[in-house]
Design an enzyme around this catalytic site. Structure first.
Site, mmCIF file in Angstrom:
data_model
loop_
_atom_site.group_PDB
_atom_site.id
_atom_site.type_symbol
_atom_site.label_atom_id
_atom_site.label_comp_id
_atom_site.label_asym_id
_atom_site.label_seq_id
_atom_site.Cartn_x
_atom_site.Cartn_y
_atom_site.Cartn_z
ATOM 1 N N MET A 180 -8.875 5.772 4.420
ATOM 2 C CA MET A 180 -7.481 5.786 3.929
ATOM 3 C C MET A 180 -7.862 5.849 2.312
ATOM 4 S SD MET A 180 -5.694 2.923 6.296
ATOM 5 C CE MET A 180 -7.277 2.421 6.882
ATOM 6 N N MET A 209 -0.981 7.875 13.272
ATOM 7 C CA MET A 209 -0.630 6.644 12.629
ATOM 8 C C MET A 209 0.680 6.339 13.039
ATOM 9 S SD MET A 209 -3.263 5.522 10.962
ATOM 10 C CE MET A 209 -2.226 3.996 10.425
ATOM 11 N N HIS A 217 -13.406 0.037 15.067
ATOM 12 C CA HIS A 217 -12.505 0.707 14.165
ATOM 13 C C HIS A 217 -12.841 0.101 12.797
ATOM 14 C CE1 HIS A 217 -9.301 3.558 12.984
ATOM 15 N NE2 HIS A 217 -8.947 2.399 12.291
ATOM 16 N N ASP A 238 -11.600 0.115 8.837
ATOM 17 C CA ASP A 238 -10.452 0.595 8.044
ATOM 18 C C ASP A 238 -10.989 0.483 6.590
ATOM 19 O OD1 ASP A 238 -8.133 1.304 9.517
ATOM 20 O OD2 ASP A 238 -8.046 -0.881 10.331
ATOM 21 N N ASP A 256 -2.895 4.188 16.241
ATOM 22 C CA ASP A 256 -3.116 3.084 15.217
ATOM 23 C C ASP A 256 -2.253 2.391 14.606
ATOM 24 O OD1 ASP A 256 -4.583 1.407 13.583
ATOM 25 O OD2 ASP A 256 -5.415 3.095 12.201
ATOM 26 N N HIS A 306 -12.370 4.959 9.338
ATOM 27 C CA HIS A 306 -10.940 5.421 9.012
ATOM 28 C C HIS A 306 -10.668 5.284 7.397
ATOM 29 C CE1 HIS A 306 -6.304 5.064 9.225
ATOM 30 N NE2 HIS A 306 -6.572 5.905 8.790
ATOM 31 N N SER A 331 -9.847 -3.473 15.565
ATOM 32 C CA SER A 331 -10.258 -2.997 14.319
ATOM 33 C C SER A 331 -10.499 -4.160 13.387
ATOM 34 C CB SER A 331 -8.567 -2.575 13.588
ATOM 35 O OG SER A 331 -8.640 -2.593 12.274
ATOM 36 N N MET A 349 -10.038 0.971 2.760
ATOM 37 C CA MET A 349 -8.717 1.493 1.929
ATOM 38 C C MET A 349 -9.328 1.188 0.338
ATOM 39 S SD MET A 349 -6.113 -1.112 3.771
ATOM 40 C CE MET A 349 -5.726 -0.898 5.669
#
Ligand code: DX5
Ligand code: ZN
Length: 226
Positions: free
Chosen positions: A66, A135, A31, A33, A173, A64, A6, A35
């Site tokens: 979020m 998660m 990966h 992330d 994850d 991913h 990640s 956010m």
């Protein structure tokens, strides 16, 4: 078995270099992330950063999301080079149209579930997804401790996969290191996202190989126990 470092745990001043390092490590996926400061109490990076790192990683880019409003981001991340995008089941009524939208963009479809959310919430969507992301920390920050209570969800997801004859990946994850990855592999996980435990190693390639061979062994052992 897929190892997915990640980028959240990498040096934010050197994204291109860090993506190169992930590429050279032999990790199957990178990966990413995303956010938004709403769905989770933190902000990471957006499509422009993904577009900039994309040429530095030659394999699968796993985005991913979020985010509270992923619908405004699916097109931009597709353009930026995402191979797959994961949205969260906690978005409720938005989930079905979002999964369809990701599919219509020709990307792999992922669905995530947070630690406090019951695994039964994902059950209606299993036939529509390529990746089920379980998660194992509350999302928002890297470097948190693995929540062991999430492991039965992995077992349930693996049982459904067998019973229904489906092929979705089970991705874990949060707080994933060699030990917790093995625990998840024994429960049926096959994609292992790891930030801190991989990127903070000087030799990322060695760390990826060590995690991969450990989860392969754990998986084989669990097959023999059946
Ligand atoms: C957490 C993110 C994770 C995070 C994992 O909100 O979804 O992907 O980068 O980091 P570690 O492996 O440090 O827990
Ligand atoms: Zn993640």
């Amino acid at each position: 078995m897929i190892i997915a470092p990640s980028l959240l745990a990498s040096d934010f001043g050197r994204f291109a270099h860090e993506a190169d390092r992930a590429d050279r490590s032999g990790a199957e996926w990178l990966h990413l992330d995303i956010m938004d400061g709403q769905f989770v109490p933190n902000i990471s990076f957006g499509p422009a950063v993904v577009e900039a790192v994309r040429p530095h990683f030659s394999r699968y880019c796993d985005v991913h999301l979020m985010c509270e409003k992923p619908e405004i981001l699916l097109q931009p991340f597709t353009k930026a080079g995402a191979d797959g995008m994961t949205i969260h089941v906690e978005l409720g009524a938005q989930v079905t149209p979002l999964l369809w939208k990701i599919r219509s963009l020709g990307r792999r479809v992922g669905l995530g579930v947070n630690p406090p959310t019951n695994i039964n919430e994902v059950r209606p969507y299993l036939a529509q997804i390529d990746v089920l992301l379980i998660m194992t920390v509350n999302p928002g920050f890297g470097g948190q401790s693995f929540i062991h209570e999430c492991v039965p969800k992995v077992q349930q997801a693996a049982a459904w996969r067998r019973e229904l004859g489906l092929k979705y990946h089970i991705e874990v994850d949060g707080g994933i290191n060699v030990e917790t990855a093995c625990e998840c592999a024994r429960a049926g996980a096959d994609v292992f996202v790891s930030g801190t435990a991989l990127f903070h190693q000087r030799n990322l390639g060695a760390a990826v190989r060590k995690m991969r061979s450990a989860v392969l062994n754990a998986h084989t052992e669990s097959l023999f126990q059946l």
